[in-house]
Design a protein around this motif. Structure first.
Motif, PDB file in Angstrom:
ATOM      1  N   PHE A   1      11.880 -71.358  18.433  1.00  0.00           N
ATOM      2  CA  PHE A   1      12.366 -72.333  19.421  1.00  0.00           C
ATOM      3  C   PHE A   1      13.803 -72.048  19.830  1.00  0.00           C
ATOM      4  O   PHE A   1      14.196 -72.315  20.956  1.00  0.00           O
ATOM      5  CB  PHE A   1      12.188 -73.757  18.916  1.00  0.00           C
ATOM      6  N   ASP A   2      14.607 -71.486  18.924  1.00  0.00           N
ATOM      7  CA  ASP A   2      15.957 -71.070  19.308  1.00  0.00           C
ATOM      8  C   ASP A   2      15.902 -70.005  20.396  1.00  0.00           C
ATOM      9  O   ASP A   2      16.681 -70.031  21.350  1.00  0.00           O
ATOM     10  CB  ASP A   2      16.725 -70.546  18.097  1.00  0.00           C
ATOM     11  N   LYS A   3      14.960 -69.086  20.246  1.00  0.00           N
ATOM     12  CA  LYS A   3      14.798 -68.047  21.270  1.00  0.00           C
ATOM     13  C   LYS A   3      14.333 -68.632  22.597  1.00  0.00           C
ATOM     14  O   LYS A   3      14.714 -68.162  23.664  1.00  0.00           O
ATOM     15  CB  LYS A   3      13.820 -66.976  20.781  1.00  0.00           C
ATOM     16  N   VAL A   4      13.491 -69.651  22.551  1.00  0.00           N
ATOM     17  CA  VAL A   4      13.005 -70.305  23.773  1.00  0.00           C
ATOM     18  C   VAL A   4      14.131 -71.104  24.432  1.00  0.00           C
ATOM     19  O   VAL A   4      14.345 -71.008  25.642  1.00  0.00           O
ATOM     20  CB  VAL A   4      11.799 -71.221  23.463  1.00  0.00           C
ATOM     21  N   ILE A   5      14.860 -71.879  23.632  1.00  0.00           N
ATOM     22  CA  ILE A   5      15.906 -72.742  24.179  1.00  0.00           C
ATOM     23  C   ILE A   5      17.056 -71.937  24.760  1.00  0.00           C
ATOM     24  O   ILE A   5      17.562 -72.247  25.838  1.00  0.00           O
ATOM     25  CB  ILE A   5      16.401 -73.726  23.096  1.00  0.00           C
ATOM     26  N   ASP A   6      17.483 -70.887  24.054  1.00  0.00           N
ATOM     27  CA  ASP A   6      18.563 -70.021  24.557  1.00  0.00           C
ATOM     28  C   ASP A   6      17.985 -68.657  24.924  1.00  0.00           C
ATOM     29  O   ASP A   6      18.433 -67.624  24.442  1.00  0.00           O
ATOM     30  CB  ASP A   6      19.660 -69.895  23.504  1.00  0.00           C
ATOM     31  N   PHE A   7      16.994 -68.681  25.803  1.00  0.00           N
ATOM     32  CA  PHE A   7      16.274 -67.460  26.153  1.00  0.00           C
ATOM     33  C   PHE A   7      17.209 -66.385  26.682  1.00  0.00           C
ATOM     34  O   PHE A   7      17.201 -65.247  26.212  1.00  0.00           O
ATOM     35  CB  PHE A   7      15.175 -67.767  27.182  1.00  0.00           C
ATOM     36  N   SER A   8      18.039 -66.721  27.659  1.00  0.00           N
ATOM     37  CA  SER A   8      18.884 -65.704  28.292  1.00  0.00           C
ATOM     38  C   SER A   8      19.917 -65.142  27.323  1.00  0.00           C
ATOM     39  O   SER A   8      20.171 -63.933  27.312  1.00  0.00           O
ATOM     40  CB  SER A   8      19.556 -66.252  29.545  1.00  0.00           C
ATOM     41  N   GLY A   9      20.502 -65.995  26.487  1.00  0.00           N
ATOM     42  CA  GLY A   9      21.479 -65.510  25.514  1.00  0.00           C
ATOM     43  C   GLY A   9      20.859 -64.587  24.486  1.00  0.00           C
ATOM     44  O   GLY A   9      21.409 -63.523  24.173  1.00  0.00           O
ATOM     45  N   ASN A  10      19.710 -64.983  23.961  1.00  0.00           N
ATOM     46  CA  ASN A  10      19.021 -64.147  22.975  1.00  0.00           C
ATOM     47  C   ASN A  10      18.498 -62.862  23.595  1.00  0.00           C
ATOM     48  O   ASN A  10      18.560 -61.802  22.975  1.00  0.00           O
ATOM     49  CB  ASN A  10      17.875 -64.931  22.329  1.00  0.00           C
ATOM     50  N   LYS A  11      18.004 -62.946  24.833  1.00  0.00           N
ATOM     51  CA  LYS A  11      17.505 -61.741  25.516  1.00  0.00           C
ATOM     52  C   LYS A  11      18.642 -60.750  25.736  1.00  0.00           C
ATOM     53  O   LYS A  11      18.474 -59.545  25.503  1.00  0.00           O
ATOM     54  CB  LYS A  11      16.852 -62.118  26.837  1.00  0.00           C
ATOM     55  N   SER A  12      19.796 -61.244  26.141  1.00  0.00           N
ATOM     56  CA  SER A  12      20.962 -60.370  26.343  1.00  0.00           C
ATOM     57  C   SER A  12      21.369 -59.697  25.039  1.00  0.00           C
ATOM     58  O   SER A  12      21.700 -58.503  25.017  1.00  0.00           O
ATOM     59  CB  SER A  12      22.136 -61.167  26.897  1.00  0.00           C
ATOM     60  N   TYR A  13      21.347 -60.467  23.959  1.00  0.00           N
ATOM     61  CA  TYR A  13      21.695 -59.913  22.655  1.00  0.00           C
ATOM     62  C   TYR A  13      20.726 -58.784  22.280  1.00  0.00           C
ATOM     63  O   TYR A  13      21.147 -57.707  21.842  1.00  0.00           O
ATOM     64  CB  TYR A  13      21.684 -61.010  21.586  1.00  0.00           C
ATOM     65  N   ILE A  14      19.445 -59.033  22.450  1.00  0.00           N
ATOM     66  CA  ILE A  14      18.434 -58.025  22.105  1.00  0.00           C
ATOM     67  C   ILE A  14      18.588 -56.781  22.983  1.00  0.00           C
ATOM     68  O   ILE A  14      18.483 -55.649  22.500  1.00  0.00           O
ATOM     69  CB  ILE A  14      17.003 -58.614  22.223  1.00  0.00           C
ATOM     70  N   GLN A  15      18.821 -56.969  24.260  1.00  0.00           N
ATOM     71  CA  GLN A  15      19.027 -55.828  25.157  1.00  0.00           C
ATOM     72  C   GLN A  15      20.226 -55.003  24.703  1.00  0.00           C
ATOM     73  O   GLN A  15      20.188 -53.773  24.744  1.00  0.00           O
ATOM     74  CB  GLN A  15      19.207 -56.304  26.596  1.00  0.00           C
ATOM     75  N   ASN A  16      21.283 -55.671  24.265  1.00  0.00           N
ATOM     76  CA  ASN A  16      22.471 -54.972  23.785  1.00  0.00           C
ATOM     77  C   ASN A  16      22.183 -54.215  22.489  1.00  0.00           C
ATOM     78  O   ASN A  16      22.618 -53.079  22.319  1.00  0.00           O
ATOM     79  CB  ASN A  16      23.622 -55.969  23.586  1.00  0.00           C
ATOM     80  N   VAL A  17      21.435 -54.844  21.585  1.00  0.00           N
ATOM     81  CA  VAL A  17      21.112 -54.218  20.298  1.00  0.00           C
ATOM     82  C   VAL A  17      20.304 -52.937  20.505  1.00  0.00           C
ATOM     83  O   VAL A  17      20.538 -51.925  19.836  1.00  0.00           O
ATOM     84  CB  VAL A  17      20.333 -55.203  19.395  1.00  0.00           C
TER      85      VAL A  17
END
Length: 138
Positions: free
Chosen positions: A30-46
């Protein structure tokens, strides 16, 4: 049907592990769903400097769905097993949880985040132990 408070220690440990997995993956998913764009950006960077960079968004969506499914199935499966004695959903939840941890572990190893990967080992062992305990029902 057994009275609701007539449970063995084995059953209570099985349920506790299922509920633990449920809380772990519901919060994470649910953290990934709620902050989708922030988590997606983090994963893209990783994964920017890995062979997964082109598919990191798709993999992020897949792991999010897997985590939410593992969380819901583990939590509700644990409750259902506690009340009704039927373990199928709880076992499925722990299988999904183990798959999610293996996926996260693989991603962290590929991204060369060895400390992050190492931190998942205890979670994986708990899910494997939970599955083992459910196999004892026989």
């Amino acid at each position: 049907m057994n009275p609701i408070f007539d449970h063995t220690i084995l059953k209570l440990i099985q349920v506790a592990i299922s509920l633990f997995a449920g809380v772990l993956f519901l919060q994470s998913g649910f953290d990934k769903v709620i902050d989708f764009s922030g988590n997606k950006s983090y994963i893209q960077n990783v994964f920017a400097k890995t062979f997964l960079s082109g598919v990191s968004t798709v993999l992020f969506i897949v792991i999010t769905i897997l985590e939410v499914a593992a969380g819901i199935t583990s939590f509700l499966g644990g409750v259902y097993y506690f009340v009704e004695g039927q373990a199928d959903f709880a076992v499925l939840g722990l299988e999904l949880a183990a798959l999610a941890i293996l996926s996260l572990f693989t991603g962290q190893r590929i991204a060369k985040d060895y400390a992050g990967a190492a931190s998942l080992v205890s979670y994986f062992l708990l899910m494997a132990f939970g599955l083992y305990l459910y196999s004892l029902q026989g």
